[in-house]
Design a protein around this motif. Structure first.
Motif, short mmCIF file in Angstrom:
data_model
loop_
_atom_site.label_atom_id
_atom_site.label_comp_id
_atom_site.label_asym_id
_atom_site.label_seq_id
_atom_site.Cartn_x
_atom_site.Cartn_y
_atom_site.Cartn_z
N ALA A 1 0.79 -0.85 0.05
CA ALA A 1 -0.11 0.17 -0.29
C ALA A 1 0.72 0.99 0.17
O ALA A 1 0.22 1.87 -0.03
CB ALA A 1 -0.66 0.00 1.64
N ARG B 1 2.05 1.61 -3.53
CA ARG B 1 1.36 2.94 -4.02
C ARG B 1 0.50 4.18 -4.13
O ARG B 1 1.02 4.64 -5.39
CB ARG B 1 -0.41 1.89 -3.59
CG ARG B 1 -1.06 1.64 -5.38
CD ARG B 1 -2.31 1.00 -5.28
NE ARG B 1 -3.09 1.12 -3.48
CZ ARG B 1 -2.99 0.12 -3.05
NH1 ARG B 1 -2.74 -0.68 -3.12
NH2 ARG B 1 -3.28 0.96 -1.40
N ASP B 2 0.80 4.47 -2.84
CA ASP B 2 0.85 5.69 -2.57
C ASP B 2 1.57 6.46 -2.47
O ASP B 2 2.19 7.33 -3.56
CB ASP B 2 0.95 5.99 -0.83
CG ASP B 2 -0.29 5.52 0.45
OD1 ASP B 2 -1.52 5.07 -1.46
OD2 ASP B 2 -0.96 5.44 1.25
N HIS C 1 2.23 7.42 -6.11
CA HIS C 1 0.61 8.36 -6.54
C HIS C 1 0.91 9.62 -6.43
O HIS C 1 1.22 10.93 -7.27
CB HIS C 1 -0.46 7.83 -5.90
CG HIS C 1 -1.53 7.02 -6.00
ND1 HIS C 1 -1.83 6.66 -7.80
CD2 HIS C 1 -2.60 6.21 -5.52
CE1 HIS C 1 -2.34 5.68 -8.05
NE2 HIS C 1 -3.14 5.39 -6.65
N SER D 1 -8.16 10.26 -7.62
CA SER D 1 -8.42 10.18 -6.51
C SER D 1 -8.09 8.59 -5.62
O SER D 1 -6.62 8.36 -6.41
CB SER D 1 -10.02 9.31 -7.82
OG SER D 1 -9.31 8.33 -8.34
N VAL D 2 -8.14 8.29 -4.80
CA VAL D 2 -6.84 7.30 -3.82
C VAL D 2 -6.51 6.70 -4.71
O VAL D 2 -5.87 5.92 -4.95
CB VAL D 2 -7.89 7.19 -2.92
CG1 VAL D 2 -7.19 6.24 -2.00
CG2 VAL D 2 -8.38 8.48 -2.10
N ASP D 3 -7.80 6.00 -5.60
CA ASP D 3 -7.36 4.43 -6.28
C ASP D 3 -6.28 5.01 -7.40
O ASP D 3 -6.27 3.73 -8.14
CB ASP D 3 -8.62 3.77 -6.67
CG ASP D 3 -9.69 4.12 -6.89
OD1 ASP D 3 -9.64 5.50 -8.01
OD2 ASP D 3 -10.40 3.46 -8.44
N GLY D 4 -6.14 5.85 -7.48
CA GLY D 4 -5.35 6.50 -8.78
C GLY D 4 -6.81 6.47 -10.36
O GLY D 4 -6.20 6.75 -11.34
N LYS D 5 -7.75 6.35 -9.95
CA LYS D 5 -8.56 5.97 -11.42
C LYS D 5 -8.98 7.21 -11.68
O LYS D 5 -8.80 7.03 -13.44
CB LYS D 5 -9.77 5.16 -11.52
CG LYS D 5 -9.24 3.57 -10.39
CD LYS D 5 -10.30 2.34 -11.03
CE LYS D 5 -10.01 1.53 -10.06
NZ LYS D 5 -11.22 0.55 -10.04
#
Length: 181
Positions: free
Chosen positions: A126, A129-130, A133, A150-154
């Motif tokens: 996690a 991933r952060d 981003h 967005s937090v999920d990067g989408k």
């Protein structure tokens, strides 16, 4: 010639306002002629149904003109501020990602001490991933390009690099602290 940066909302607003005004005038004039004949037959102290209908149609026409004008005004205003709010959202997300990254890093350190390898692995993935981003957002904000919304990067947005030197200096300072972290 059509260009991506051309905006026809002003033209659309003018056409809609003039069309609404012409409709209002035509409706008022057509009703006015009919009611003028009947008013001459009616006593001055009486109030005819045609006169009430004429006044209501005038109010409706005025309301229509104001409604069309306010729609285009607010639509134009919102579209101008859309990118600014998206950039503000990206900056807020950037701050949240930084806080979450440091929190996950401290959890990893604590899990290392207790030899909880599942917790280390889960938080490490996690945190990576952060980190991705965060770095993408710094690159997008400083050089122009895609920023994550967005937090999920989408959810993303293509932006231009900031021209304001004060904002650039603040971003560069924040990026230096991120690299130090």
């Amino acid at each position: 010639r059509y260009g991506f940066d051309e905006d026809y909302s002003t033209l659309a607003m003018i056409v809609a306002m003039i069309s609404s005004a012409i409709f209002a005038i035509a409706l008022t004039l057509s009703l006015h002629n009919k009611s003028e004949q009947k008013v001459s037959e009616i006593n001055e102290s009486q109030y005819s149904g045609n006169m009430v209908f004429l006044q209501l149609s005038c109010l409706l026409s005025l309301f229509l003109v104001l409604l069309v004008g306010s729609y285009f005004f607010f639509n134009h205003s919102i579209s101008q501020n859309k990118d600014g709010s998206a950039i503000l959202n990206a900056a807020s997300l950037q701050r949240m990602l930084l806080v979450r990254y440091t929190h996950r890093t401290s959890i990893i350190i604590a899990a290392h001490a207790t030899q909880n390898w599942q917790e280390v692995s889960r938080n490490n993935i996690a945190a990576q991933r952060d980190e991705k981003h965060i770095e993408n957002n710094y690159r997008g904000l400083l050089e122009g390009g895609r920023v994550i919304l967005s937090v999920d990067g989408k959810k993303t947005l293509e932006i231009e690099a900031f021209a304001d030197e004060n904002i650039r200096q603040a971003l560069l300072g924040s990026q230096e602290e991120w690299e130090y972290l």
